[in-house]
Design a protein around this motif. Structure first.
Motif, PDB file in Angstrom:
ATOM      1  N   THR A 240     179.368  20.894  35.466  1.00  0.00           N
ATOM      2  CA  THR A 240     179.343  22.334  35.749  1.00  0.00           C
ATOM      3  C   THR A 240     179.251  22.593  37.243  1.00  0.00           C
ATOM      4  OG1 THR A 240     178.299  22.790  33.619  1.00  0.00           O
ATOM      5  CG2 THR A 240     178.101  24.484  35.301  1.00  0.00           C
ATOM      6  N   LYS A 241     178.484  21.775  37.946  1.00  0.00           N
ATOM      7  CA  LYS A 241     178.368  21.952  39.393  1.00  0.00           C
ATOM      8  C   LYS A 241     179.716  21.780  40.072  1.00  0.00           C
ATOM      9  CE  LYS A 241     175.525  20.731  43.355  1.00  0.00           C
ATOM     10  NZ  LYS A 241     174.337  19.987  43.832  1.00  0.00           N
ATOM     11  N   ASN A 242     180.495  20.782  39.649  1.00  0.00           N
ATOM     12  CA  ASN A 242     181.825  20.560  40.234  1.00  0.00           C
ATOM     13  C   ASN A 242     182.763  21.718  39.926  1.00  0.00           C
ATOM     14  OD1 ASN A 242     181.226  18.081  41.433  1.00  0.00           O
ATOM     15  ND2 ASN A 242     181.704  16.938  39.567  1.00  0.00           N
ATOM     16  N   ILE A 243     182.636  22.281  38.736  1.00  0.00           N
ATOM     17  CA  ILE A 243     183.443  23.457  38.380  1.00  0.00           C
ATOM     18  C   ILE A 243     183.112  24.615  39.312  1.00  0.00           C
ATOM     19  CG2 ILE A 243     183.772  25.248  36.615  1.00  0.00           C
ATOM     20  CD1 ILE A 243     183.419  23.033  34.504  1.00  0.00           C
ATOM     21  N   LEU A 244     181.839  24.800  39.581  1.00  0.00           N
ATOM     22  CA  LEU A 244     181.409  25.910  40.442  1.00  0.00           C
ATOM     23  C   LEU A 244     181.763  25.658  41.906  1.00  0.00           C
ATOM     24  CD1 LEU A 244     177.975  26.787  38.801  1.00  0.00           C
ATOM     25  CD2 LEU A 244     180.079  28.140  38.767  1.00  0.00           C
ATOM     26  N   ILE A 245     181.718  24.428  42.337  1.00  0.00           N
ATOM     27  CA  ILE A 245     182.137  24.117  43.708  1.00  0.00           C
ATOM     28  C   ILE A 245     183.591  24.518  43.907  1.00  0.00           C
ATOM     29  CG2 ILE A 245     182.691  22.215  45.282  1.00  0.00           C
ATOM     30  CD1 ILE A 245     180.130  20.826  44.317  1.00  0.00           C
ATOM     31  N   ASN A 246     184.436  24.180  42.935  1.00  0.00           N
ATOM     32  CA  ASN A 246     185.851  24.566  43.015  1.00  0.00           C
ATOM     33  C   ASN A 246     186.020  26.079  42.964  1.00  0.00           C
ATOM     34  OD1 ASN A 246     186.859  21.925  43.194  1.00  0.00           O
ATOM     35  ND2 ASN A 246     186.842  21.659  40.971  1.00  0.00           N
ATOM     36  N   TYR A 247     185.181  26.727  42.178  1.00  0.00           N
ATOM     37  CA  TYR A 247     185.246  28.188  42.041  1.00  0.00           C
ATOM     38  C   TYR A 247     184.901  28.875  43.365  1.00  0.00           C
ATOM     39  CZ  TYR A 247     184.027  32.894  40.360  1.00  0.00           C
ATOM     40  OH  TYR A 247     183.946  34.256  40.182  1.00  0.00           O
ATOM     41  N   TYR A 248     183.892  28.375  44.058  1.00  0.00           N
ATOM     42  CA  TYR A 248     183.405  29.038  45.271  1.00  0.00           C
ATOM     43  C   TYR A 248     184.003  28.499  46.569  1.00  0.00           C
ATOM     44  CZ  TYR A 248     179.652  31.431  42.691  1.00  0.00           C
ATOM     45  OH  TYR A 248     178.944  32.242  41.836  1.00  0.00           O
ATOM     46  N   LYS A 249     184.701  27.385  46.508  1.00  0.00           N
ATOM     47  CA  LYS A 249     185.112  26.672  47.716  1.00  0.00           C
ATOM     48  C   LYS A 249     185.838  27.554  48.732  1.00  0.00           C
ATOM     49  CE  LYS A 249     187.461  22.486  49.287  1.00  0.00           C
ATOM     50  NZ  LYS A 249     188.191  21.254  48.860  1.00  0.00           N
ATOM     51  N   SER A 250     186.860  28.261  48.324  1.00  0.00           N
ATOM     52  CA  SER A 250     187.643  29.064  49.278  1.00  0.00           C
ATOM     53  C   SER A 250     186.807  30.195  49.867  1.00  0.00           C
ATOM     54  CB  SER A 250     188.892  29.632  48.599  1.00  0.00           C
ATOM     55  OG  SER A 250     188.545  30.496  47.526  1.00  0.00           O
TER      56      SER A 250
END
Length: 268
Positions: A240-250
């Protein structure tokens, strides 16, 4: 705290939704200017500076900026704004924990993240849109573009050196720091082990009106620490953390450039 006056017009449909939830004593939906004014009018004479904070001023930045300018007129240029930012993943998780703690959310964190990322948020209440609140960049840019005095406070910095960051705030507000500021925890989140105990201590009659009136501050602090032990502190799964990192990255990268800070630690 959590006044929300500038974030909502009186006829905003979200107000009814908020009023149907018990979000605690600190959360208010003040829609009348007279009521807002009276919150500050109650303070003693001689107070040099006063303010308020509402999380929704960041989420609803367009409405808030518009209403600030309407109410302050040309004086809006003198307003001093402090924006406090936390790692958006940690912020989302903490917000979910509070919703679960108070009985508003029935989903596991992994489940609600999946629903929200796929535009299937089951909740219509804005404060439960955990992910959107962490998209900071556009709001921060808008405040910096529209106001002359904006101070950015990073939660990470506050944790590392509380005194330094507090002194920066005092300097920004142009007031002297004559008193020691305590670093206290409020509204601690977590999943209650004993739900009946949590409901009991959330009661005004039990904790705030009886205990606060009868017991000294040291005893109250001790009771609060004991009560905090009633809360479980789960962790975010790596998936889930990796999913959220991708979600917030930009958005984090945009914010990084806007405030000239290295925020790579938010993506680890």
């Amino acid at each position: 705290k959590e006044i929300n006056f500038f974030a909502y017009e009186e006829n905003d449909h979200n107000i009814k939704k908020y009023n149907s939830y018990d979000l605690g004593n600190n959360f208010k939906m003040i829609t009348q200017f007279k009521d807002y004014y009276n919150l500050f009018n109650e303070f003693e004479n001689g107070i040099k500076i006063m303010g308020e904070c509402s999380v929704n001023y960041l989420l609803r930045y367009k409405q808030t900026i518009k209403r600030l300018k309407e109410y302050y007129g040309d004086d809006y240029k003198t307003i001093k704004i402090i924006i406090s930012l936390r790692n958006p993943i940690d912020r989302a998780f903490s917000s979910w924990l509070m919703s679960v703690r108070d009985g508003h959310d029935k989903y596991e964190f992994e489940e609600i993240v999946d629903l929200m990322i796929n535009d299937k948020n089951p909740y219509s209440l804005e404060t439960m849109n955990y992910l959107e609140y962490g998209l900071y960049s556009d709001a921060v840019k808008a405040y910096k573009d529209n106001f002359h005095h904006v101070h950015i406070l990073l939660y990470d910095d506050l944790v590392k050196n509380f005194s330094l960051e507090i002194n920066k705030i005092f300097k920004f507000l142009n007031i002297s720091n004559d008193n020691e500021i305590q670093n206290l925890k409020y509204n601690v989140s977590g999943i209650p082990k004993l739900k009946f105990l949590h409901k009991l201590i959330k009661s005004d009659l039990f904790l705030k009106k009886i205990i606060k009136d009868l017991l000294p501050n040291k005893i109250i602090s001790l009771i609060k620490k004991i009560l905090e032990m009633n809360y479980l502190k789960p962790k975010i799964s790596n998936k889930t953390k990796n999913i959220l990192i991708n979600y917030y990255k930009s958005d984090i990268m945009k914010l990084d450039n806007s405030i000239n800070r290295d925020l790579n630690n938010w993506m680890r």
